[in-house]
Design a protein around this motif. Structure first.
Motif, PDB file in Angstrom:
ATOM      1  N   LEU A   1     -15.548 -82.250 -34.394  1.00  0.00           N
ATOM      2  CA  LEU A   1     -14.508 -83.003 -34.859  1.00  0.00           C
ATOM      3  C   LEU A   1     -14.050 -83.881 -33.852  1.00  0.00           C
ATOM      4  O   LEU A   1     -13.321 -84.981 -33.966  1.00  0.00           O
ATOM      5  N   LEU A   2     -13.722 -83.037 -32.678  1.00  0.00           N
ATOM      6  CA  LEU A   2     -13.034 -83.866 -31.622  1.00  0.00           C
ATOM      7  C   LEU A   2     -13.913 -84.917 -30.924  1.00  0.00           C
ATOM      8  O   LEU A   2     -13.304 -86.187 -30.662  1.00  0.00           O
ATOM      9  N   GLY A   3     -15.359 -84.887 -30.997  1.00  0.00           N
ATOM     10  CA  GLY A   3     -16.176 -85.795 -30.388  1.00  0.00           C
ATOM     11  C   GLY A   3     -16.118 -87.067 -31.809  1.00  0.00           C
ATOM     12  O   GLY A   3     -16.077 -87.973 -31.146  1.00  0.00           O
ATOM     13  N   LEU A   4     -16.097 -86.662 -32.818  1.00  0.00           N
ATOM     14  CA  LEU A   4     -15.819 -87.728 -33.903  1.00  0.00           C
ATOM     15  C   LEU A   4     -14.587 -88.456 -33.683  1.00  0.00           C
ATOM     16  O   LEU A   4     -14.440 -89.738 -33.784  1.00  0.00           O
ATOM     17  N   ARG A   5     -13.465 -87.658 -33.457  1.00  0.00           N
ATOM     18  CA  ARG A   5     -12.299 -88.511 -33.318  1.00  0.00           C
ATOM     19  C   ARG A   5     -12.214 -89.543 -32.172  1.00  0.00           C
ATOM     20  O   ARG A   5     -11.539 -90.604 -32.265  1.00  0.00           O
ATOM     21  N   ARG A   6     -12.865 -89.112 -30.884  1.00  0.00           N
ATOM     22  CA  ARG A   6     -12.915 -90.100 -29.860  1.00  0.00           C
ATOM     23  C   ARG A   6     -13.828 -91.319 -30.220  1.00  0.00           C
ATOM     24  O   ARG A   6     -13.782 -92.428 -29.703  1.00  0.00           O
TER      25      ARG A   6
ATOM     26  N   LEU B   1     -26.653 -93.441 -34.883  1.00  0.00           N
ATOM     27  CA  LEU B   1     -27.290 -92.460 -33.942  1.00  0.00           C
ATOM     28  C   LEU B   1     -26.240 -91.638 -33.234  1.00  0.00           C
ATOM     29  O   LEU B   1     -26.253 -90.290 -33.032  1.00  0.00           O
ATOM     30  N   GLU B   2     -25.206 -92.439 -32.608  1.00  0.00           N
ATOM     31  CA  GLU B   2     -24.124 -91.778 -31.795  1.00  0.00           C
ATOM     32  C   GLU B   2     -23.311 -91.127 -32.766  1.00  0.00           C
ATOM     33  O   GLU B   2     -22.628 -89.871 -32.251  1.00  0.00           O
ATOM     34  N   LEU B   3     -22.946 -91.480 -33.752  1.00  0.00           N
ATOM     35  CA  LEU B   3     -22.283 -90.701 -34.884  1.00  0.00           C
ATOM     36  C   LEU B   3     -22.953 -89.523 -35.122  1.00  0.00           C
ATOM     37  O   LEU B   3     -22.368 -88.122 -35.251  1.00  0.00           O
ATOM     38  N   LEU B   4     -24.320 -89.404 -35.411  1.00  0.00           N
ATOM     39  CA  LEU B   4     -25.087 -88.091 -35.796  1.00  0.00           C
ATOM     40  C   LEU B   4     -24.971 -87.072 -34.528  1.00  0.00           C
ATOM     41  O   LEU B   4     -25.253 -85.879 -34.756  1.00  0.00           O
ATOM     42  N   GLU B   5     -25.309 -87.720 -33.452  1.00  0.00           N
ATOM     43  CA  GLU B   5     -25.429 -86.683 -32.010  1.00  0.00           C
ATOM     44  C   GLU B   5     -24.218 -85.971 -31.955  1.00  0.00           C
ATOM     45  O   GLU B   5     -24.224 -85.077 -31.427  1.00  0.00           O
ATOM     46  N   GLN B   6     -22.964 -86.379 -32.696  1.00  0.00           N
ATOM     47  CA  GLN B   6     -21.889 -85.445 -32.415  1.00  0.00           C
ATOM     48  C   GLN B   6     -22.013 -84.026 -33.200  1.00  0.00           C
ATOM     49  O   GLN B   6     -21.664 -82.950 -32.754  1.00  0.00           O
TER      50      GLN B   6
ATOM     51  N   SER C   1     -14.647 -92.398 -33.280  1.00  0.00           N
ATOM     52  CA  SER C   1     -14.575 -93.290 -34.748  1.00  0.00           C
ATOM     53  C   SER C   1     -13.307 -93.578 -34.907  1.00  0.00           C
ATOM     54  O   SER C   1     -12.205 -92.997 -34.516  1.00  0.00           O
ATOM     55  N   PRO C   2     -13.165 -94.990 -35.366  1.00  0.00           N
ATOM     56  CA  PRO C   2     -11.600 -95.386 -35.865  1.00  0.00           C
ATOM     57  C   PRO C   2     -10.711 -94.757 -36.854  1.00  0.00           C
ATOM     58  O   PRO C   2      -9.814 -94.863 -37.140  1.00  0.00           O
ATOM     59  N   LYS C   3     -11.770 -93.877 -37.890  1.00  0.00           N
ATOM     60  CA  LYS C   3     -11.267 -93.297 -39.046  1.00  0.00           C
ATOM     61  C   LYS C   3     -12.114 -92.202 -39.217  1.00  0.00           C
ATOM     62  O   LYS C   3     -13.256 -92.309 -39.694  1.00  0.00           O
ATOM     63  N   VAL C   4     -11.431 -90.954 -39.314  1.00  0.00           N
ATOM     64  CA  VAL C   4     -12.308 -89.826 -39.846  1.00  0.00           C
ATOM     65  C   VAL C   4     -11.194 -89.157 -40.761  1.00  0.00           C
ATOM     66  O   VAL C   4     -10.042 -88.688 -40.405  1.00  0.00           O
ATOM     67  N   ILE C   5     -11.756 -88.851 -42.056  1.00  0.00           N
ATOM     68  CA  ILE C   5     -11.125 -88.334 -43.011  1.00  0.00           C
ATOM     69  C   ILE C   5     -11.563 -86.856 -43.195  1.00  0.00           C
ATOM     70  O   ILE C   5     -12.709 -86.713 -43.498  1.00  0.00           O
ATOM     71  N   TYR C   6     -10.814 -85.937 -43.066  1.00  0.00           N
ATOM     72  CA  TYR C   6     -11.014 -84.568 -43.175  1.00  0.00           C
ATOM     73  C   TYR C   6     -10.777 -84.085 -44.453  1.00  0.00           C
ATOM     74  O   TYR C   6      -9.677 -83.947 -44.812  1.00  0.00           O
ATOM     75  N   LEU C   7     -11.756 -83.713 -45.253  1.00  0.00           N
ATOM     76  CA  LEU C   7     -11.585 -83.350 -46.796  1.00  0.00           C
ATOM     77  C   LEU C   7     -11.482 -81.764 -46.725  1.00  0.00           C
ATOM     78  O   LEU C   7     -11.451 -81.471 -47.969  1.00  0.00           O
ATOM     79  N   GLY C   8     -12.077 -81.291 -45.964  1.00  0.00           N
ATOM     80  CA  GLY C   8     -11.663 -79.776 -45.786  1.00  0.00           C
ATOM     81  C   GLY C   8     -12.970 -78.748 -45.737  1.00  0.00           C
ATOM     82  O   GLY C   8     -14.090 -79.288 -45.558  1.00  0.00           O
ATOM     83  N   SER C   9     -12.735 -77.504 -45.331  1.00  0.00           N
ATOM     84  CA  SER C   9     -13.904 -76.743 -45.093  1.00  0.00           C
ATOM     85  C   SER C   9     -13.514 -75.616 -46.105  1.00  0.00           C
ATOM     86  O   SER C   9     -12.512 -74.937 -46.479  1.00  0.00           O
ATOM     87  N   TYR C  10     -14.539 -75.228 -46.676  1.00  0.00           N
ATOM     88  CA  TYR C  10     -14.524 -74.442 -48.109  1.00  0.00           C
ATOM     89  C   TYR C  10     -15.826 -73.618 -48.089  1.00  0.00           C
ATOM     90  O   TYR C  10     -16.878 -73.807 -47.564  1.00  0.00           O
ATOM     91  N   PRO C  11     -15.741 -72.453 -48.863  1.00  0.00           N
ATOM     92  CA  PRO C  11     -16.953 -71.631 -49.022  1.00  0.00           C
ATOM     93  C   PRO C  11     -18.109 -72.181 -49.911  1.00  0.00           C
ATOM     94  O   PRO C  11     -17.766 -73.097 -50.925  1.00  0.00           O
ATOM     95  N   ARG C  12     -19.209 -72.256 -49.505  1.00  0.00           N
ATOM     96  CA  ARG C  12     -20.706 -72.934 -50.136  1.00  0.00           C
ATOM     97  C   ARG C  12     -20.650 -72.100 -51.487  1.00  0.00           C
ATOM     98  O   ARG C  12     -20.351 -71.056 -51.661  1.00  0.00           O
ATOM     99  N   ALA C  13     -20.986 -72.887 -52.630  1.00  0.00           N
ATOM    100  CA  ALA C  13     -21.334 -72.326 -53.700  1.00  0.00           C
ATOM    101  C   ALA C  13     -22.300 -71.489 -53.753  1.00  0.00           C
ATOM    102  O   ALA C  13     -22.423 -70.387 -54.602  1.00  0.00           O
ATOM    103  N   ASP C  14     -23.398 -71.771 -53.077  1.00  0.00           N
ATOM    104  CA  ASP C  14     -24.439 -70.598 -52.981  1.00  0.00           C
ATOM    105  C   ASP C  14     -24.474 -69.450 -52.047  1.00  0.00           C
ATOM    106  O   ASP C  14     -25.165 -68.648 -52.138  1.00  0.00           O
TER     107      ASP C  14
ATOM    108  N   VAL D   1     -16.289 -90.910 -42.551  1.00  0.00           N
ATOM    109  CA  VAL D   1     -16.256 -91.245 -41.136  1.00  0.00           C
ATOM    110  C   VAL D   1     -16.751 -92.799 -41.283  1.00  0.00           C
ATOM    111  O   VAL D   1     -17.749 -93.144 -41.752  1.00  0.00           O
ATOM    112  N   GLU D   2     -15.892 -93.691 -40.427  1.00  0.00           N
ATOM    113  CA  GLU D   2     -16.297 -95.063 -40.399  1.00  0.00           C
ATOM    114  C   GLU D   2     -16.836 -95.106 -39.002  1.00  0.00           C
ATOM    115  O   GLU D   2     -16.511 -94.595 -38.057  1.00  0.00           O
TER     116      GLU D   2
END
Length: 322
Positions: free
Chosen positions: A270-275, A223-228, A277-290, A212-213
């Motif tokens: 993610l909707l909040g981030l999209r509103r 802080l605003e980014l993290l609040e999302q 940030s000028p650029k949100v790169i979604y890299l994926g959702s996947y099972p945690r290794a642990d 995210v940028e």
């Protein structure tokens, strides 16, 4: 006499790129992928080449290191994922970082004066080396495996090399010592990256990776980014900054968030981030290794988000409140 049924054709073998040569920690991570067994494993020289193989369809997926418990995030991997479109993380794997000291057959530990090692591996074994080989000298190597291959090929002046344990499965080397890393709990996290595709179904023990940028530099922007995430009860397991490179002081943020994109709270974030940030790169959702189940307060459950959305829909449509 009825004709024999035609033989079922075998599906084409898949190709997986990984940082080679054989014997690396990356190869050990790829060995944890069930669907990669008995497929084609393509060793490459760096992370960029591995991901380019995927984008340019020379490989179906690539295994890359993304984070180390001692040294933090792998910047080359994070930057490559931020700048190469069309990629998705589909799984993560943890590999303990254990090192061995190897030499040509017949060499003894007391014979060792010059040790070949990648600088990062050398730093992680320095306490052991200082205790057992106090007068040794260090010969830098290009990679953990290259340090040992140079000894095998006779092109290195080193008496011994620091290497991953898997090197012993591929080369005739004398094991001088094992478990020489200074941190017995060191772990490297690897991710399997494919071309853009739907994320694996949620398991309840998932992770979502993003880059995210910030829209601009102003007090409280981060802080605003993290609040999302915070206002939706989402824990972040990784937050790292990387320079964007177009101007001094401009950064992008690499984020791992607990949960899956199909979770209502994550989708809302993610909707909040999209509103924001000028650029949100979604890299994926996947099972945690642990495989650790993601816990969150009940007020952030999917049902709560769905009920709130239905309530708002009723207000807009003029339905009488119950």
């Amino acid at each position: 006499m009825s004709p024999e049924p035609a033989a079922t054709p075998h599906p084409p073998r898949r190709t997986y790129s990984y940082l080679g040569p054989a014997g690396t920690f990356t190869e050990a991570a790829l060995g944890q992928v069930p669907e990669a067994r008995d497929q084609i494993w393509r060793p490459v020289r760096n992370v960029g080449e591995a991901l380019a193989d995927v984008v340019e369809m020379r490989a179906d997926a690539a295994m890359i290191a993304i984070e180390n418990s001692v040294d933090g995030g792998v910047s080359t991997a994070q930057d490559a994922l931020a700048t190469m479109p069309g990629l998705r993380i589909v799984g993560e794997y943890l590999v303990p970082v254990n090192f061995v000291l190897v030499a040509r057959p017949g060499v003894r530990l007391e014979d060792v004066e010059l040790v070949a090692a990648h600088p990062v591996a050398y730093a992680q074994c320095l306490q052991w080396l200082s205790a057992h080989l106090p007068e040794h000298a260090h010969l830098p190597a290009a990679s953990n495996v290259a340090s040992a291959v140079g000894i095998v090929d006779g092109i290195s002046d080193a008496d011994a090399a620091i290497a991953p344990p898997g090197i012993l499965d591929h080369y005739d080397l004398e094991l001088l010592a094992k478990g020489i890393g200074d941190n017995p709990n060191a772990v490297t996290r690897f991710v399997l990256v494919s071309r853009t595709a739907p994320s694996p179904a949620p398991t309840g023990a998932d992770k979502t990776s993003l880059i995210v940028e910030l829209p601009e530099e102003y007090p409280g922007a981060l802080l605003e980014l993290l609040e999302q995430f915070a206002t939706r009860g989402i824990n972040l397991s990784l937050l790292a900054s990387r320079p964007i490179g177009d101007a001094l002081g401009r950064y992008r943020f690499v984020i791992d968030a607990d949960g899956h994109v199909q979770d209502e709270r994550m989708a809302d974030a993610l909707l909040g981030l999209r509103r924001f940030s000028p650029k949100v790169i979604y890299l994926g959702s996947y099972p945690r290794a642990d495989r650790q189940i993601v816990r969150y307060p009940e007020r952030y459950s999917d049902d709560v988000f769905i009920e709130a959305r239905d309530w708002l829909r009723g207000l807009i449509s003029g339905e009488p409140e119950a």
